[in-house]
Write a protein that holds these residues in place. Structure first.
Motif, PDB file in Angstrom:
ATOM      1  N   ILE A  34      -2.720 -68.819-102.047  1.00  0.00           N
ATOM      2  CA  ILE A  34      -1.781 -67.922-102.737  1.00  0.00           C
ATOM      3  C   ILE A  34      -2.202 -67.593-104.160  1.00  0.00           C
ATOM      4  N   SER A  35      -2.986 -68.453-104.786  1.00  0.00           N
ATOM      5  CA  SER A  35      -3.417 -68.199-106.165  1.00  0.00           C
ATOM      6  C   SER A  35      -4.709 -67.380-106.225  1.00  0.00           C
ATOM      7  N   ASP A  36      -5.266 -67.048-105.082  1.00  0.00           N
ATOM      8  CA  ASP A  36      -6.498 -66.247-105.007  1.00  0.00           C
ATOM      9  C   ASP A  36      -6.102 -64.781-104.782  1.00  0.00           C
ATOM     10  N   LEU A  37      -5.571 -64.145-105.840  1.00  0.00           N
ATOM     11  CA  LEU A  37      -5.017 -62.798-105.702  1.00  0.00           C
ATOM     12  C   LEU A  37      -5.985 -61.755-105.144  1.00  0.00           C
ATOM     13  N   PRO A  38      -7.303 -61.833-105.386  1.00  0.00           N
ATOM     14  CA  PRO A  38      -8.176 -60.837-104.754  1.00  0.00           C
ATOM     15  C   PRO A  38      -8.085 -60.836-103.220  1.00  0.00           C
ATOM     16  N   VAL A  63      -5.603 -61.776-116.176  1.00  0.00           N
ATOM     17  CA  VAL A  63      -5.055 -60.494-115.748  1.00  0.00           C
ATOM     18  C   VAL A  63      -5.764 -60.037-114.477  1.00  0.00           C
ATOM     19  N   PHE A  64      -4.948 -59.611-113.530  1.00  0.00           N
ATOM     20  CA  PHE A  64      -5.410 -59.134-112.219  1.00  0.00           C
ATOM     21  C   PHE A  64      -5.134 -57.646-112.107  1.00  0.00           C
ATOM     22  N   ARG A  65      -6.127 -56.886-111.675  1.00  0.00           N
ATOM     23  CA  ARG A  65      -5.953 -55.457-111.397  1.00  0.00           C
ATOM     24  C   ARG A  65      -5.839 -55.315-109.884  1.00  0.00           C
ATOM     25  N   GLY A  66      -4.657 -54.926-109.428  1.00  0.00           N
ATOM     26  CA  GLY A  66      -4.411 -54.801-107.998  1.00  0.00           C
ATOM     27  C   GLY A  66      -4.542 -53.364-107.525  1.00  0.00           C
ATOM     28  N   GLU A  67      -5.108 -53.221-106.343  1.00  0.00           N
ATOM     29  CA  GLU A  67      -5.157 -51.913-105.694  1.00  0.00           C
ATOM     30  C   GLU A  67      -4.080 -51.915-104.623  1.00  0.00           C
ATOM     31  N   ASN A  68      -3.198 -50.929-104.680  1.00  0.00           N
ATOM     32  CA  ASN A  68      -2.029 -50.889-103.811  1.00  0.00           C
ATOM     33  C   ASN A  68      -2.029 -49.625-102.968  1.00  0.00           C
ATOM     34  N   LEU A  69      -1.351 -49.706-101.833  1.00  0.00           N
ATOM     35  CA  LEU A  69      -1.235 -48.565-100.938  1.00  0.00           C
ATOM     36  C   LEU A  69       0.181 -48.541-100.378  1.00  0.00           C
ATOM     37  N   ARG A  70       0.847 -47.390-100.542  1.00  0.00           N
ATOM     38  CA  ARG A  70       2.220 -47.251-100.037  1.00  0.00           C
ATOM     39  C   ARG A  70       2.286 -46.025 -99.141  1.00  0.00           C
TER      40      ARG A  70
END
Length: 184
Positions: A34-38, A63-70
């Motif tokens: 769960i702590s491995d956000l990539p 800081v984590f940069r997330g790529e999201n899709l909706r």
């Protein structure tokens, strides 16, 4: 004197949701996933993955940069972001084997009162109990933009439907994490 009424968008917390699941693995093993956000693309209904952009991965302050899709079907009537978009989140708690939390950042890089969290504990009969939380205390930059042109009825409808979406996403995320962890 005029009637002063509080907007639904000003009531705190705006969103508060929680889901939990039992996983056949030790808390340390669950935490390492769960702590491995990539890797979040393996379990998140929206986040497709991403990368650490500053700090030590998974440590408080990173800081984590997330790529999201909706998809277009998500609260289809509301002006939410569709397709791919990016977010930045800062880790605000990281206690190996116990808790991992991150706060969403606004466009200026400030943390917002919007925190996603995992808490894991040993289950009495072995394995772990994993709890996934979401709390938005006050409207984020994104929520303010989405609801800016809505009247109070529209805001109520949006917050109700968005709350249902978040609750469903928490449950789906936990089911997928369970599969990932238990398959090893």
């Amino acid at each position: 004197m005029g009637d002063i009424t509080e907007s639904i968008a000003e009531i705190a917390p705006l969103f508060l949701s929680r889901s939990e699941i039992r996983i056949s693995a030790a808390p340390a093993e669950v935490y390492s996933v769960i702590s491995d956000l990539p890797r979040c693309g393996e379990w998140s209904p929206e986040c497709q993955g991403g990368s650490w952009v500053s700090g030590e991965p998974s440590a408080v302050g990173s800081v984590f940069r997330g790529e999201n899709l909706r998809s277009p079907e998500v609260v289809a009537w509301a002006p939410v972001v569709r397709g791919t978009w990016f977010t930045h989140a800062e880790v605000v708690a990281a206690e190996p084997g116990r808790t991992f939390r991150w706060a969403m950042r606004d466009s200026a890089g400030r943390t917002q009162d919007s925190v996603w969290a995992f808490d894991v504990a040993a289950a009495e009969d072995g394995g772990s109990v994993l709890v996934h939380h979401f709390r938005m205390g006050s409207a984020t930059e994104g929520i303010r933009g989405i609801t800016a042109e809505m009247d109070e009825d529209g805001k109520r409808r949006f917050f109700a439907e968005w709350g249902e979406k978040v609750a469903a996403d928490l449950g789906a995320t936990l089911e997928r994490i369970k599969q990932v962890v238990e398959k090893g």
